[in-house]
Design a protein around this motif. Sequence first.
Motif, PDB file in Angstrom:
ATOM      1  N   GLN A  68       0.771  -1.299  -0.074  1.00 26.66           N
ATOM      2  CA  GLN A  68      -0.165   0.039   0.034  1.00 26.66           C
ATOM      3  C   GLN A  68       1.050   1.389   0.071  1.00 26.66           C
ATOM      4  O   GLN A  68       0.510   2.534  -0.495  1.00 26.66           O
ATOM      5  CB  GLN A  68      -0.955  -0.019   1.318  1.00 26.66           C
ATOM      6  N   TYR A  69       2.032   1.129   0.512  1.00 23.73           N
ATOM      7  CA  TYR A  69       3.102   2.111   0.714  1.00 23.73           C
ATOM      8  C   TYR A  69       4.294   1.856  -0.079  1.00 23.73           C
ATOM      9  O   TYR A  69       4.736   1.052   0.012  1.00 23.73           O
ATOM     10  CB  TYR A  69       3.380   2.344   2.250  1.00 23.73           C
ATOM     11  N   ASP A 105       2.050   7.043  -0.402  1.00 22.86           N
ATOM     12  CA  ASP A 105       0.913   6.323  -0.693  1.00 22.86           C
ATOM     13  C   ASP A 105       0.753   5.790  -2.121  1.00 22.86           C
ATOM     14  O   ASP A 105       1.013   6.486  -3.156  1.00 22.86           O
ATOM     15  CB  ASP A 105      -0.362   6.851  -0.541  1.00 22.86           C
ATOM     16  N   LEU A 106       0.999   4.354  -2.552  1.00 20.57           N
ATOM     17  CA  LEU A 106       1.197   3.990  -3.808  1.00 20.57           C
ATOM     18  C   LEU A 106      -0.119   4.176  -4.636  1.00 20.57           C
ATOM     19  O   LEU A 106       0.015   4.261  -5.775  1.00 20.57           O
ATOM     20  CB  LEU A 106       1.401   2.435  -3.703  1.00 20.57           C
ATOM     21  N   GLY A 107      -1.230   4.116  -4.120  1.00 19.49           N
ATOM     22  CA  GLY A 107      -2.347   4.472  -4.908  1.00 19.49           C
ATOM     23  C   GLY A 107      -2.621   6.026  -5.417  1.00 19.49           C
ATOM     24  O   GLY A 107      -2.961   5.999  -6.493  1.00 19.49           O
ATOM     25  N   THR A 108      -2.255   6.882  -4.734  1.00 23.58           N
ATOM     26  CA  THR A 108      -2.306   8.353  -5.166  1.00 23.58           C
ATOM     27  C   THR A 108      -0.929   8.899  -5.081  1.00 23.58           C
ATOM     28  O   THR A 108      -0.840  10.025  -5.707  1.00 23.58           O
ATOM     29  CB  THR A 108      -2.997   9.077  -3.655  1.00 23.58           C
ATOM     30  N   ASP A 109       0.041   8.010  -5.030  1.00 28.56           N
ATOM     31  CA  ASP A 109       1.611   8.567  -4.812  1.00 28.56           C
ATOM     32  C   ASP A 109       1.727   9.916  -4.156  1.00 28.56           C
ATOM     33  O   ASP A 109       2.806  10.779  -4.267  1.00 28.56           O
ATOM     34  CB  ASP A 109       2.040   8.950  -6.523  1.00 28.56           C
TER      35      ASP A 109
END
Length: 164
Positions: A68-69, A105-109
């Motif tokens: 996730q991170y 955050d990998l989803g939103t960078d």
Amino acid sequence: MSSSDRRRFLFLSAAVLLGGCGFTPAYGPSGGASQLQNRILIDEPTDSDSYLLVRELENRLGRAQAPQYGLSLALTTRRESMAVTSDNRTTRYNLLGDLRYTLRDLGTDEELTSGRVDSFTGFSTTGSTVATRAARADARERLMTILADRVTANLMAYAARLPQ
């Protein structure tokens, strides 16, 4: 008061004090650090020092299974002469390390937190060439362990504020 009574009193006092201050174990059921376990994808190492650092971080945080991170690392090390003989031979070195890290955050960078940790270790050069090389390698490994411990502590402290 006997020795066992003192220990029991201290243990119960500590339990009451820690319970009253809102203390929760980092990896306990409601601890924030459990959100980090096996969820941080650490950037790939680029050299032997960063390999040791990533290895130590993965030992503490787990290898990302459902990341996730993302954790970015910028490591610099340098060596300083500490003990020089009268004939200008260095007999002791300090190895200094500086590490800047960013958790995103990998989803939103989005950058969630970042920081800097540093430390040092030392090694002696008074033995044989083989002993000096072994001491230098050991100092590098100890330095990466210290830096990994410090980053992990900082991330654990931040973990309670991570988005759910």
